[in-house]
Scaffold this active site. Structure first.
Site, mmCIF file in Angstrom:
data_model
loop_
_atom_site.group_PDB
_atom_site.id
_atom_site.type_symbol
_atom_site.label_atom_id
_atom_site.label_comp_id
_atom_site.label_asym_id
_atom_site.label_seq_id
_atom_site.Cartn_x
_atom_site.Cartn_y
_atom_site.Cartn_z
ATOM 1 N N GLU A 144 0.895 -1.175 0.000
ATOM 2 C CA GLU A 144 0.000 0.000 0.000
ATOM 3 C C GLU A 144 0.919 1.206 0.000
ATOM 4 O OE1 GLU A 144 -1.866 3.074 1.042
ATOM 5 O OE2 GLU A 144 -2.320 2.123 2.960
ATOM 6 N N CYS A 185 -2.430 8.739 3.008
ATOM 7 C CA CYS A 185 -2.214 8.193 1.663
ATOM 8 C C CYS A 185 -3.350 8.623 0.762
ATOM 9 C CB CYS A 185 -2.227 6.671 1.655
ATOM 10 S SG CYS A 185 -1.170 5.958 2.837
HETATM 11 C C1 UN1 Z 1 -3.343 5.737 5.105
HETATM 12 O O1 UN1 Z 1 -3.278 6.948 4.897
HETATM 13 O O2 UN1 Z 1 -2.342 5.025 5.108
HETATM 14 O O3 UN1 Z 1 -9.154 6.166 4.200
HETATM 15 C C2 UN1 Z 1 -4.569 5.035 5.474
HETATM 16 C C3 UN1 Z 1 -8.488 6.776 5.031
HETATM 17 C C4 UN1 Z 1 -8.148 6.048 6.312
HETATM 18 C C5 UN1 Z 1 -6.914 5.240 6.180
HETATM 19 C C6 UN1 Z 1 -5.793 5.910 5.475
HETATM 20 N N1 UN1 Z 1 -9.239 5.191 6.680
HETATM 21 O O4 UN1 Z 1 -8.110 7.904 4.861
#
Ligand code: UN1
Length: 514
Positions: free
Chosen positions: A270, A304
């Site tokens: 990821e 992310c």
């Molecule tokens: C991440 O930024 O690694 O959808 C995960 C989202 C959160 C998880 C992000 N539930 O922004």
């Protein structure tokens, strides 16, 4: 640095240490000359964590393998019971762990708590899953035969996590891996060792209750390796680790992925996102404004899934942009532990420098930048105003993920052109469209639409719930974690054919009479 609203935050050292003591993190986990654990809120070093060396990491992996050999035979619903207890312990300690997330990552209070809620949610999901690790019964061409598929535990699952969701992403992997019958070894980000140790202590409480209920707890079932990149490599290279789930930058994935592939281990990657939203002529602009602001500014742009590119149709550009600029100008940047603050600090100086580098590159391309400046605080704390960058073309920094609150805004006239630009970057994590036009919405979700792992309508790209599979395509790495059938990634599949007849008919009509 602007002195308009200097940010003075009292030391958080005593509070952080109190939380760690209260949660029962063993004293042996700390060492005066160890790895510094900082708070981006104040910039101070909170404490030092004892590093694990390569030999100790190897020992932990081997112990985890031994634990796996026992754990795989524990019935899955019983394994689910351990995860249920963990969920209860997380509920009981939500306030402390959420606060520690805010102290160590700089998340605003509701997001720190939200991170722990995400852990609780995945525990609930995994408990249900522990009675649903379904295989198939498959029609067979041979008489008096039965063909089926069964799912078995895999082994030691390595988990490499990033600073920005320091504990939730671990829990997505851990909760699933444990109910699937695996042992887990975790290499947390060096920037967030304290929340990792706090989580380990909370998990230890669940293990103790599980044992007190009369269940055997295999020693070494879960381990935390506090160390640098070399320790991550021990995990990635160890032949007794059949799967590594790694969250972080695309650069990290480029190192980890090929190493795992070379020894035919599995990976769940990821990696970077460069998430975009398209704002169409029919969009509800009030809703769009809120959706864009949360996704682009929230968590100081350090998810992310943060919204980084915005394509706005020319017919609504002049209606949306001034409102967006005023939201950017008025959003409260400051101590994330204070009520009303929506934007906390960047994680460190490196993040600040990368942000300024991206803004300079955008300016050099003729972009107009609103915000982005540093707000006065302690020397080692890096608070910035979120930046809104109006830019003519998708090029240079717009094509890269900069882990900071920068939103590049571009105007479009044709939907197909916006869609092509939307998909025209190397990353493919999350995406959104704001529209009330059914054709645009459905096209965006179709095979010809968004090429991302997550595609939303009238919701920003960030803030996914755990029930769906989480992950993305292209340089995002292709892995899926969390909900849906992501659990299958943590098990091995066996196809079984069973003959209950008295003859041995061969498949494909082959004859072989001896
Ligand atoms: C991440 O930024 O690694 O959808 C995960 C989202 C959160 C998880 C992000 N539930 O922004």
């Amino acid at each position: 640095m602007s002195d308009a609203s200097p940010i003075n935050v009292p030391s958080l050292r005593a509070e952080a240490r109190d939380i760690l003591a209260k949660l029962g993190v063993p004293a042996g986990r700390f060492a005066e000359s160890g790895l510094p654990a900082r708070s981006p809120v104040t910039g101070e070093v909170l404490t030092h964590v004892a590093p694990v060396d390569a030999a100790a990491a190897t020992t932990a992996i081997e112990a985890a393998h031994d634990a796996f050999l026992a754990w795989r035979s524990v019935p899955a619903p019983k394994r689910g019971e351990l995860v249920r207890l963990f969920g209860e312990e997380l509920r009981a300690h939500k306030a402390e762990l959420g606060r520690l997330v805010s102290i160590e990552v700089g998340k605003v209070t509701s997001e720190g708590l939200g991170e722990v809620q995400e852990m609780i949610d995945i525990c609930d999901f995994a408990v249900g899953l522990s009675r649903q690790l379904y295989g198939l019964t498959i029609a067979t061409e041979r008489p008096d035969h039965r063909m089926m598929e069964t799912w078995h535990p895999l082994g030691v699952v390595g988990i490499i996590s990033a600073f920005n969701f320091p504990v939730a992403v671990w829990s997505w992997n851990a909760a699933l891996a444990l109910v699937c019958g695996n042992a887990i070894v975790w290499k947390p980000s060096e920037k967030t060792l304290l929340t990792a140790l706090a989580t380990e202590a909370i998990f230890a409480k669940a293990l103790a209750r599980f044992a007190a209920d009369g269940n055997a707890v295999p020693k070494g079932l879960s381990a935390v390796l506090t160390g640098d990149r070399a320790i991550g490599e021990v995990l990635v290279d160890h032949p007794k680790v059949p799967l590594v789930s790694a969250t972080g930058s695309t650069a990290m994935g480029r190192q980890v992925g090929p190493k795992l592939a070379a020894r035919f281990a599995r990976s769940i990657l990821e990696l970077g996102g460069n998430n975009a939203a398209i704002v169409c002529p029919s969009a509800d602009l009030d809703l769009t404004l809120r959706g864009v602001a949360f996704a682009a500014i929230g968590t100081a742009g350090q998810r992310c899934t943060t919204l980084r590119r915005l394509f706005v149709h020319e017919s609504v550009y002049d209606a949306l942009l001034p409102r967006l600029k005023s939201a950017y100008g008025s959003v409260k940047v400051g101590n994330p532990l204070e009520n009303g603050v929506l934007v906390g600090p960047l994680i460190d100086a490196g993040a600040y420098e990368k942000m300024q580098g991206a803004l300079d590159a955008a300016r050099a391309l003729g972009a107009s930048v609103t915000g982005g400046e540093r707000v006065a605080a302690a020397d080692e704390a890096f608070y910035v105003r979120p930046a809104l960058v109006e830019i003519g073309r998708q090029e240079g920094p717009v094509e890269q993920e900069t882990f900071a609150p920068i939103l590049y805004v571009m105007k479009y006239s044709e939907f197909e052109e916006a869609l092509a630009l939307h998909n025209g970057v190397p990353q493919g994590l999350s995406s959104s469209i704001f529209t009330n036009d059914l054709r645009e919405a459905e096209l965006f979700l179709s095979a010809r639409g968004s090429d991302c792992g997550i595609a939303n309508v009238n919701i920003g790209p960030s803030g996914a719930e755990i029930g769906g599979a989480f992950g993305g395509e292209k340089e995002t790495g292709g892995g899926r974690e969390s909900g849906s059938d992501a659990w299958k990634g943590y098990m091995r599949r066996a196809t079984n054919t069973l003959n209950y007849g008295r003859t041995l008919p061969l498949a494909q009509g082959v004859t072989f009479d001896v």
